[in-house]
Scaffold this active site. Structure first.
Site, PDB file in Angstrom:
ATOM      1  N   ILE D  22      20.867 -14.902   3.934  1.00 46.55           N
ATOM      2  CA  ILE D  22      19.776 -15.730   3.411  1.00 46.55           C
ATOM      3  C   ILE D  22      18.410 -15.293   3.900  1.00 46.55           C
ATOM      4  CG2 ILE D  22      21.145 -17.756   2.809  1.00 46.55           C
ATOM      5  CD1 ILE D  22      19.965 -19.044   5.385  1.00 46.55           C
ATOM      6  N   ALA D  26      12.353 -11.687  11.834  1.00 48.79           N
ATOM      7  CA  ALA D  26      11.956 -10.555  12.657  1.00 48.79           C
ATOM      8  C   ALA D  26      12.998 -10.265  13.717  1.00 48.79           C
ATOM      9  CB  ALA D  26      10.622 -10.855  13.302  1.00 48.79           C
ATOM     10  N   GLU D  27      13.612 -11.287  14.254  1.00 47.27           N
ATOM     11  CA  GLU D  27      14.542 -10.984  15.340  1.00 47.27           C
ATOM     12  C   GLU D  27      15.972 -11.298  14.988  1.00 47.27           C
ATOM     13  OE1 GLU D  27      12.910 -14.325  18.170  1.00 47.27           O
ATOM     14  OE2 GLU D  27      14.956 -13.762  18.665  1.00 47.27           O
ATOM     15  N   ALA D  28      16.208 -12.046  13.909  1.00 50.63           N
ATOM     16  CA  ALA D  28      17.588 -12.360  13.588  1.00 50.63           C
ATOM     17  C   ALA D  28      17.831 -12.246  12.093  1.00 50.63           C
ATOM     18  CB  ALA D  28      17.931 -13.764  14.066  1.00 50.63           C
ATOM     19  N   ASP D 165       7.420 -20.306  19.048  1.00 47.27           N
ATOM     20  CA  ASP D 165       7.216 -19.634  17.752  1.00 47.27           C
ATOM     21  C   ASP D 165       7.094 -20.679  16.647  1.00 47.27           C
ATOM     22  OD1 ASP D 165       6.985 -17.749  15.774  1.00 47.27           O
ATOM     23  OD2 ASP D 165       9.121 -17.262  15.705  1.00 47.27           O
TER      24      ASP D 165
END
Lengths: 386, 170, 81, 267, 135
Positions: D22, D26-28, D165
């Site tokens: 989905i 940026a990190e996952a 974040d």
């Protein structure tokens, strides 16, 4: 609808000529560019594809003695004393015979930057404008970098990483502004590298950052990394803590502080790390942070292209890391320009200024030409994009 | 039963009520290839399965801290990493009346589960039956859930235990 | 304190057009410390006239010298370009 | 999206766990699956609709040094899991349910929250929701929603946690039982931490404010006001001490904002 | 063409006028005495390679153009004014030291530095200036 031919070239020419003057920091740059008047530019956002021709791009850098920074007043003196000579050279190189007839617009940096240097160049720009009866455009320095980068790389709508001595920003275009999605909460990346270079007492020529890059390349211990704080805060980052920490490591190394077991072997007392290791670790850490916040912005706005601009953007390791990140994203691509355009120059000011001019947005009253030290990227109304 | 990520592993779970030989089971517990858990400490299927899932993850990456998968289930249920404590809290005692018997069979053989080990009534292993026998206060105590935290229903308590199980030691 | 330290500078250009340009170039910049320093520019024939008034000699020195620096740039521009 | 990552995830999960990508944050990388990792009975709700679960995978980032990469992946997987566990216990705070964690490999299973907004407006995070409302930007429901988002952040901060974040994509909206109003859930705690530092809280607020400004610029002033109203209301409920704490956070927030603005000093 | 001139007035002295004395060399150079690099960089070993451009020579008369002449004369007048005012500042400073507290002194000092650096009157950029220096 964007019409980049809103203002026709002067004197019935079928091309535009712009003179760009840059002097926001220690570089004085003058450039002359040419845009052909293309029928296709009348309807649609083609501002990244102006078929720019660079007629001249002259730069002179104010150089300070090793280990010294540049004071605004001395930088201003440098610009003041050289600006006319550099303009003259740039016009000659571009074969501008009569500026009154051959130039459409004079573009100068209105900010951000150091007040006195900006002002000394603005004075020359105003005088030329009145003398030649050529319109003026005040340009945001950061927007200059972005537009030059877009034109050179043909990246239509990239996320922009702007990394220089005074700025660290992640920018993306939305609704007629270049919006700042992330930025440093304290020192800029270039400033951070410059200051560390001073701690290491490495030369300032050609630039401190370049020398750190070379030292990092020579690191013999690339598997091991010196652990540094990693301080990404969403799309923002903080670097002052990292700088303070690595500075203290370097000082302990030079001072021979054997108590520091990170640096000196417990048994032999021999140093375990070198200056090269420090440079390598610092770059790996800082650049990973930069790439991460850029990727965060890309994910946020659904972009696949990245454009790196600003002086630090010429670092090949940063470009390599950014390229790898983009490769792992869908159709990702990274664009970077070489040092001619990464480092502050007059051409970039001409490019952004000419775009603005072609939309009919130029100085109507000289009171609009007052320079400003603080001028955020997102203050500029970007009329030339959709 | 099988976990989707571990298709080669068969898991048998039996819930017993009115057990009369807890004492006897305890005396030979070391030889029996099963895990026995006091049903008072379990409030939901989710709680127990969450622990078994964790056992399988730890097992896959060779991080088991006890001798067998069965003993590891008791540790996995615990919010702390003290093995002795985990056994004491979740294991059966002489007066245990309701218990859960688990067999984890990695060799994909037919189940060798010997139901006769336990003298008691087998009921369906489901939330309703577990809740009938569970001791909410004991569970709160074991999982060190602050008295100020109020739960509207058992599923919220269950969720807190899952969190503790997943987060142990990390 | 009043702006009692004053200096009037007269710069004769070659023609009134040049003097006018110089005035227009100098005029836009705001005074940094209006309570301590003032400057007005006028032209008289071919001359640019800059009138400074300041709270003391220090501020006057800096302000006047900066303006003269700018005028020199203006002159050089007209001379060379 | 690189196929390599999808393949690695599929292999880890086995064919028994079908996945649908989905988003690639940026990190996952985030997938959904109808399969619960250990409770088959949880796969169907009472009204017999299939349930979705989130599988969040922090893939190794080739661009960064392996030492940094390993450390970050582990740290963020752990701290996200840990925070979900702790925040769940705070009354009134809404975070997704943690289902399972495999910190060795950077996987977290969570409850799936939110829905697809009508008219192709995308998934119901705050960003898309505000875009959906752009034609009637100041309606009462929007105001209510933003106030509640502010409350969630207030609850987070007053309990000395920070998100790290806070963007409008990291706030998911779930329809309430009536289907008219929205309940905000905070998600994505990879950069979160337990912290009583005003600085961290100020930065959180600043990051969110800028996210709103950069994606919903035309309406950002009011939106940010409503957020802060909701945020403040949580502190104000705590009486004098709360108001004092609130003022400290808001003052630092203003400082951080000024610092940010000042940054554009030298080109 | 006339030469540039200036007239100074202050409460404690009667008019002081400045005018070009053609014979003196200070009115025949573009490189002023009081407009060189700051002492800060000179002390750090700076060699001045950024002097003003030379006057433009008219190739017919072989003399500096009128505007170059004006620029040189103005340079001399600038030096005159700067030297005169600096001298008065010294005198005032000595007087002040006895009468005024150092706080006011510092305020003016700061403001002068700000003016020199072309600040736009916003006081909260002190920190940034330091940074700029550090570069």
């Amino acid at each position: 609808m964007v019409n980049l031919n809103t203002v026709e070239p002067r004197n019935g020419r079928d091309y535009y000529i712009a003179l760009g003057l840059e002097g926001s920091a220690n570089k004085l740059g003058v450039g002359v560019i040419k845009h052909p008047r293309l029928a296709s530019m009348s309807g649609g956002d083609n501002s990244h594809n102006c078929e720019v021709e660079i007629l001249s791009n002259i730069r002179d850098t104010y150089v300070t003695p090793p280990g010294e920074g540049f004071l605004p007043r001395d930088t201003a003196r440098h610009h003041r004393n050289w600006v006319i000579r550099i303009i003259k050279q740039a016009l000659e190189k571009a074969q501008i015979m009569d500026p009154r007839l051959d130039i459409d617009v004079i573009c100068f940096t209105r900010g951000p930057g150091m007040g006195a240097p900006l002002h000394s160049v603005a004075i020359a720009a105003r005088t030329c404008s009145l003398m030649w009866e050529v319109p003026l455009v005040g340009v945001n320095h950061c927007v200059g970098h972005i537009e030059m980068g877009r034109e050179i790389t043909k990246a239509k709508n990239p996320v922009v990483l702007y990394v220089s001595g005074g700025n660290t920003q992640v920018i993306a275009y939305s609704e007629n502004r270049y919006r700042i999605f992330g930025e440093t909460l304290d020192v800029a990346i270039g400033n951070c590298l410059d200051r560390f270079a001073r701690t290491l007492k490495i030369p300032n020529a050609p630039s401190p950052g370049y020398n750190i890059e070379q030292l990092a390349k020579n690191c013999k211990n690339k598997d091991k990394l010196i652990e540094l704080p990693y301080t990404v805060k969403g799309m923002d980052l903080s670097m002052s803590g990292i700088l303070a920490y690595i500075d203290s490591l370097a000082k302990d190394l030079f001072r021979g502080n054997k108590k520091n077991k990170l640096i000196f072997d417990r048994e032999t007392g021999e140093p375990k790390i070198t200056v090269e290791d420090l440079c390598y670790s610092l770059q790996e850490n800082l650049f990973a942070m930069l790439v991460e916040i850029t990727e965060r912005a890309m994910a946020h706005v659904n972009a696949s292209q990245v454009l790196i601009v600003g002086g630090v953007g010429s670092n090949t390791r940063l470009q390599e890391m950014m390229g790898q990140m983009c490769k792992d994203r869908a159709n990702g691509r990274v664009h970077a320009t070489d040092e001619r355009f990464c480092i502050d120059n007059g051409v970039m000011i001409a490019q952004a200024g000419l775009l603005q001019y072609r939309m009919g947005d130029y100085v109507k009253d000289l009171s609009e030409t007052v320079v400003t030290q603080k001028f955020r990227t997102d203050e500029v109304y970007v009329s030339w994009r959709e | 039963m099988q976990l989707p990520q571990f298709p080669g592993v068969n898991i048998e779970i039996l819930l017993f009520q009115d057990v009369s030989n807890a004492n006897d089971i305890r005396s030979k517990i070391a030889e029996l290839p099963y895990a026995f858990i006091d049903a008072r400490t379990i409030c939901s299927v989710e709680q127990l399965m969450s622990a078994i899932y964790r056992v399988m993850i730890e097992s896959k990456y060779n991080r088991l801290r006890t001798k067998s998968l069965h003993s590891e289930v008791l540790l996995a249920l615990s919010p702390t990493s003290n093995i002795g404590e985990a056994f004491k809290k979740f294991g059966i005692s002489d007066d245990t009346k309701n218990l859960i018997m688990i067999e984890i069979n990695q060799d994909n053989d037919n189940s060798s589960l010997d139901k006769t080990v336990v003298n008691g009534e087998i009921v369906d292993f489901n939330d309703d039956n577990l809740q009938k026998n569970s001791d909410v206060n004991a569970i709160r105590k074991i999982y060190k859930i602050d008295q100020s935290v109020e739960f509207e229903n058992i599923s919220e308590l269950s969720r807190a235990t899952v969190n503790a199980i997943q987060l142990r030691g990390i | 304190m009043s702006l009692s330290h004053t200096l009037t500078l007269n710069v004769p250009f070659e023609n009134s057009n040049q003097a006018n340009i110089a005035m227009k170039v100098l005029q836009p910049d705001p005074i940094l410390k209006p309570q301590d320093f003032e400057v007005t520019y006028t032209t008289e024939g071919n001359d640019l006239v800059a009138s400074f008034a300041s709270i003391d000699d220090r501020v006057l020195r800096v302000g006047v010298s900066n303006v003269i620096d700018s005028i020199k740039t203006i002159i050089e521009t007209m001379d060379e370009l | 999206m690189s196929q390599e990552i999808v393949d690695a995830v599929s292999q880890y999960l086995t064919p028994n766990v079908p996945i649908k990508l989905i988003s690639q944050g940026a990190e996952a990388v985030v997938f959904t699956t109808p399969v619960h990792p250990y409770c088959p009975s949880n796969e169907i709700t009472k009204d017999s609709k299939p349930v979705q679960y989130i599988i969040k995978y922090r893939s190794p980032k080739k661009y960064r040094h392996p030492v940094i990469d390993k450390q970050l992946t582990k740290h963020r997987t752990l701290s996200e899991s840990r925070l979900l566990g702790k925040l769940y216990l705070i009354e009134g705070l809404h975070v997704p349910k943690l289902i399972a964690t495999d910190a060795y490999n950077g996987y977290i299973w969570q409850e799936f929250l939110g829905e697809d907004l009508p008219n192709d407006c995308g998934f119901s995070n705050l960003k898309n929701y505000l875009w959906m409302n752009a034609k009637d930007p100041y309606n009462d429901v929007v105001k209510d929603t933003l106030f509640k988002v502010g409350e969630q952040i207030g609850l987070l901060h007053i309990n000395d946690y920070c998100h790290g974040d806070l963007t409008s994509s990291n706030i998911v909206l779930v329809r309430d039982t009536n289907g008219t109003n929205w309940i905000p859930y905070l998600i994505d705690f990879g950069l979160g931490s337990q912290s009583n530092m005003v600085e961290d809280k100020g930065v959180d607020l600043y990051v969110l404010e800028r996210a709103i400004i950069s994606t919903h610029s035309s309406f950002s002033d009011k939106y940010n006001d409503w957020l802060i109203e909701g945020f403040s209301s949580v502190y104000k409920k705590q009486g004098k001490g709360g108001v004092q704490k609130l003022n400290e956070v808001l003052k630092r927030f203003a400082d951080v904002r000024m610092r940010g603005r000042k940054r554009s000093m030298i080109g | 063409m006339k030469s540039p001139s200036a007239l100074y007035n202050s409460p404690d002295i009667t008019e002081k006028s400045f005018s070009v004395k053609e014979s003196e060399s200070r009115y025949r150079t573009t490189n002023g005495k009081t407009t060189g690099p700051s002492t800060y960089v000179l002390n750090a070993g700076q060699v001045d390679i950024d002097k003003p451009s030379d006057p433009k020579i008219d190739h017919v008369t072989q003399q500096p153009t009128a505007l170059s002449k004006l620029r040189m004369e103005l340079t001399g007048i600038q030096d005159d004014i700067n030297e005169f005012l600096t001298e008065r500042m010294e005198v005032a400073k000595n007087k002040k030291l006895k009468t005024q507290n150092s706080l006011e002194e510092k305020r003016i000092e700061n403001e002068i530095n700000e003016l020199l650096d072309g600040g736009d009157g916003d006081n909260d950029d002190e920190e940034e200036k330091k940074e700029a220096h550090a570069k």
